[in-house]
Write a protein that holds these residues in place. Structure first.
Motif, mmCIF file in Angstrom:
data_model
loop_
_atom_site.group_PDB
_atom_site.id
_atom_site.type_symbol
_atom_site.label_atom_id
_atom_site.label_comp_id
_atom_site.label_asym_id
_atom_site.label_seq_id
_atom_site.Cartn_x
_atom_site.Cartn_y
_atom_site.Cartn_z
ATOM 1 N N ASP A 27 0.803 -1.236 0.227
ATOM 2 C CA ASP A 27 -0.147 0.023 -0.057
ATOM 3 C C ASP A 27 0.743 1.339 0.075
ATOM 4 O OD1 ASP A 27 -2.425 -1.345 -0.146
ATOM 5 O OD2 ASP A 27 -2.557 -1.337 2.042
ATOM 6 N N ASP A 31 1.067 4.294 -2.846
ATOM 7 C CA ASP A 31 0.795 5.771 -2.454
ATOM 8 C C ASP A 31 2.003 6.483 -3.310
ATOM 9 O OD1 ASP A 31 -1.504 5.092 -1.299
ATOM 10 O OD2 ASP A 31 -0.722 4.860 0.663
ATOM 11 N N ASN A 87 -7.443 -4.008 -7.884
ATOM 12 C CA ASN A 87 -7.542 -3.044 -6.817
ATOM 13 C C ASN A 87 -6.428 -1.893 -7.135
ATOM 14 O OD1 ASN A 87 -9.404 -4.052 -5.316
ATOM 15 N ND2 ASN A 87 -7.976 -5.101 -3.783
ATOM 16 N N LEU A 88 -5.254 -2.245 -7.580
ATOM 17 C CA LEU A 88 -4.133 -1.190 -7.952
ATOM 18 C C LEU A 88 -4.569 -0.021 -8.960
ATOM 19 C CD1 LEU A 88 -0.815 -3.088 -8.440
ATOM 20 C CD2 LEU A 88 -1.656 -2.002 -6.325
ATOM 21 N N LYS A 91 -7.096 2.139 -7.504
ATOM 22 C CA LYS A 91 -6.299 3.383 -6.760
ATOM 23 C C LYS A 91 -5.566 4.188 -7.516
ATOM 24 C CE LYS A 91 -6.134 0.477 -2.485
ATOM 25 N NZ LYS A 91 -5.161 -0.481 -1.689
ATOM 26 N N GLU A 94 -8.175 6.695 -8.852
ATOM 27 C CA GLU A 94 -8.496 7.711 -7.789
ATOM 28 C C GLU A 94 -7.537 8.773 -7.800
ATOM 29 O OE1 GLU A 94 -8.978 5.126 -4.608
ATOM 30 O OE2 GLU A 94 -11.063 4.459 -5.274
ATOM 31 N N GLY A 95 -6.102 7.944 -8.031
ATOM 32 C CA GLY A 95 -4.969 9.198 -7.777
ATOM 33 C C GLY A 95 -4.783 10.104 -8.933
#
Length: 99
Positions: A27, A31, A87-88, A91, A94-95
């Motif tokens: 995670d 990020d 999931n990556l 995410k 979203e980024g």
């Protein structure tokens, strides 16, 4: 490598370069990648991941490729490699929206 499979080489570079043995957690590594990458880089990475996920490779072939290129203990995060990669992508999208 054939042109249609260029995404595979890019995917392997992303997985190996981001999720290597020196990370503290998958995670945090993701990020960091999202924070440091340009929007163009994120969009390209998302595209390569989606091409891979939608490719004609078998589920088993896809999972082996992910496991061979990412230093992630999937049993510890309670996801299989394909769930994790999906999931990556979510995410990273979203980024992109945040940037």
């Amino acid at each position: 490598m054939d042109e249609p499979y260029d995404y595979l080489e890019e995917l392997e570079d992303f997985l190996g370069g981001t999720f290597h043995q020196d990370i503290s957690s998958p995670d945090k590594a993701l990020d960091e990648f999202i924070n440091e990458a340009s929007i163009e880089c994120l969009l390209s990475t998302i595209e390569n991941c989606e091409k891979f996920l939608n490719s004609n490779l078998t589920k088993q072939e896809k999972e082996i490729i992910i496991q061979n290129n990412a230093e992630v203990y999937f049993s510890a995060i309670e996801l299989n490699p394909l769930q994790w990669l999906n999931n990556l992508v979510v995410k990273m999208k979203e980024g992109v929206n945040i940037k």
